[in-house]
Design a protein around this motif. Structure first.
Motif, PDB file in Angstrom:
ATOM      1  N   MET A  22      30.883  -3.118  19.961  1.00 29.53           N
ATOM      2  CA  MET A  22      29.824  -3.345  18.910  1.00 29.53           C
ATOM      3  C   MET A  22      29.502  -1.611  17.915  1.00 29.53           C
ATOM      4  N   PHE A  23      29.468  -0.985  19.196  1.00 31.45           N
ATOM      5  CA  PHE A  23      29.179   0.587  19.258  1.00 31.45           C
ATOM      6  C   PHE A  23      30.604   1.236  18.903  1.00 31.45           C
ATOM      7  N   LEU A  24      31.548   0.434  19.734  1.00 30.19           N
ATOM      8  CA  LEU A  24      33.189   1.282  20.038  1.00 30.19           C
ATOM      9  C   LEU A  24      33.330   1.094  18.273  1.00 30.19           C
ATOM     10  N   ARG A  25      33.320  -0.476  17.760  1.00 31.39           N
ATOM     11  CA  ARG A  25      33.670  -0.438  16.515  1.00 31.39           C
ATOM     12  C   ARG A  25      32.717   0.079  15.683  1.00 31.39           C
ATOM     13  N   MET A  26      31.429   0.351  15.677  1.00 31.36           N
ATOM     14  CA  MET A  26      31.098   1.480  14.358  1.00 31.36           C
ATOM     15  C   MET A  26      31.686   2.947  14.635  1.00 31.36           C
TER      16      MET A  26
END
Length: 415
Positions: A356-360
């Motif tokens: 999720m933080f890679l996507r964000m």
């Protein structure tokens, strides 16, 4: 609940007051800063101060290549030209490379039709910096040479060599447009994912080690007289998790102070500006807490079935598999954060915090995907915690016998 908070307070104060907490709080950021500094300093001057020789059939083309190489101020190269060169000249210069009299030999052989053939010879097979510069210089020189032969002037060819710079922007869901940088977005998501994975696994292992130590010292036998096993496990998870949040808060405050200083302002301006949204600020502690409870619950159940820390360490690589999987998908996630595999991985609870933080870092996902991801993580935590609590109730009082799989299944039935 009183016993839960008493155990949580004991775990929190015991770790915060310990030397390990102080050292890791200071040393971890310092080590990362040193590694970044060493990497930066070691990259300065790569491929520079080379003594190169160009041998070519066409003197004009050789001169263009020399001009291109010397125009790169970072290269600081010394370039000799032998043109037109005979076979004996080429052989003699090859001997010079062999004896290290020169660092590299660039040979250009013209063809009756089509582009020239270029070869570069040196003693190093890994000097990719010099090879990259050489390739760019040769290609630009050939282009300029052909354009000059067809009547274009030098100013026009120099402008073509510089090319066109592309400014990149990102349009957000609220319609605002902000300047973006793919490299900065990548590293922002990458650093946040590393921080998240490192802390959740580190503090999950702390819970497991604490259980092993107390089990070995048999302090549980005293503690069970005043507290239920479930209360003890809950207090341990809450206390150690609070330690993790405290440490991250210290790192964030220190990082914000450094990034907001006059020293960092010139570095982090323009193309290197870093933008954090309120969504990232809110969701980071949420995913940390959920990831921590998931991994620490898993480690707590494993620790209850182990007799020694050495035995626990055998299971650690298995728990790290989701982390490795998450970072194996990093290029896919950053390049296409809304692809099927990116979305699917962000719904898989052990990988969800990191993915999720890679996507964000590239693009904020839709709200419903955050809701699904967080809901699946909560459900997984409940399932893992239920199993770990049952193992914990019996395993903490088992001594001198390694728990086999059939016996672990019996523990689950008994409790």
């Amino acid at each position: 609940m009183r016993n839960v908070f008493l155990v949580a307070k004991r775990e929190y104060l015991e770790q915060v007051r310990g030397r390990a907490f102080r050292l890791t709080t200071i040393l971890v950021p310092a080590v990362f800063a040193i590694l970044i500094g060493v990497g930066y300093l070691s990259s300065i001057g790569l491929g520079s101060n080379k003594h190169l020789v160009i041998v070519a059939d066409d003197p004009a083309l050789a001169g263009e290549i020399r001009t291109q190489i010397l125009s790169d101020k970072d290269a600081k190269a010394t370039v000799d030209v032998i043109a037109p060169a005979s076979a004996e000249d080429r052989a003699a210069q090859l001997k010079q490379v062999q004896t290290k009299a020169v660092d590299g030999l660039l040979s250009i052989q013209s063809q009756s039709a089509g582009l020239p053939v270029a070869t570069y010879t040196s003693q190093s097979a890994g000097d990719f910096t010099t090879i990259g510069r050489m390739k760019a210089s040769v290609n630009n020189a050939i282009t300029d040479h052909q354009l000059l032969k067809n009547g274009m002037n030098r100013t026009e060819t120099d402008a073509l060599d510089k090319g066109v710079s592309i400014a990149t922007y990102q349009v957000r869901k609220d319609g605002t447009i902000v300047k973006s940088n793919a490299i900065i977005s990548f590293y922002k998501g990458y650093v946040m994912a590393i921080l998240l994975s490192m802390t959740t696994i580190m503090y999950g292992l702390n819970v497991a080690r604490s259980i092993i130590q107390e089990k070995t010292s048999r302090i549980f036998e005293v503690m069970l007289a005043i507290a239920k096993p479930g209360d003890m496990l809950a207090g341990k998870l809450i206390g150690v998790g609070a330690v993790g949040l405290t440490q991250i808060l210290i790192w964030v405050i220190a990082g914000a102070a450094i990034l907001g200083s006059a020293f960092a302002a010139p570095i982090l301006s323009g193309d290197y500006a870093i933008h954090f949204s309120w969504v990232e600020g809110v969701l980071f502690p949420v995913y940390f807490v959920l990831g921590y409870f998931l991994y620490s619950s898993l480690f707590a159940g494993l620790a209850a079935t182990c007799e020694t820390e050495q035995e626990l360490q055998m299971y650690t690589p298995l728990a790290a598999v989701p982390v490795w999987l998450s970072f194996a998908l990093i290029m896919l996630v950053i390049n296409d954060s809304n692809s099927f595999w990116s979305v699917t991985a962000s719904f898989f609870p052990p990988c969800a915090p990191i993915i999720m933080f890679l996507r964000m870092g590239a693009q904020i996902p839709p709200a419903w995907q955050f809701a699904v991801s967080i809901s699946l993580m909560i459900a997984s935590i409940w399932a893992v915690l239920a199993i770990s609590t049952r193992l914990y109730r019996i395993g903490i009082l088992m001594y001198g016998k390694r728990a086999t799989l059939p016996e672990i299944l019996r523990w689950l039935r008994y409790s």
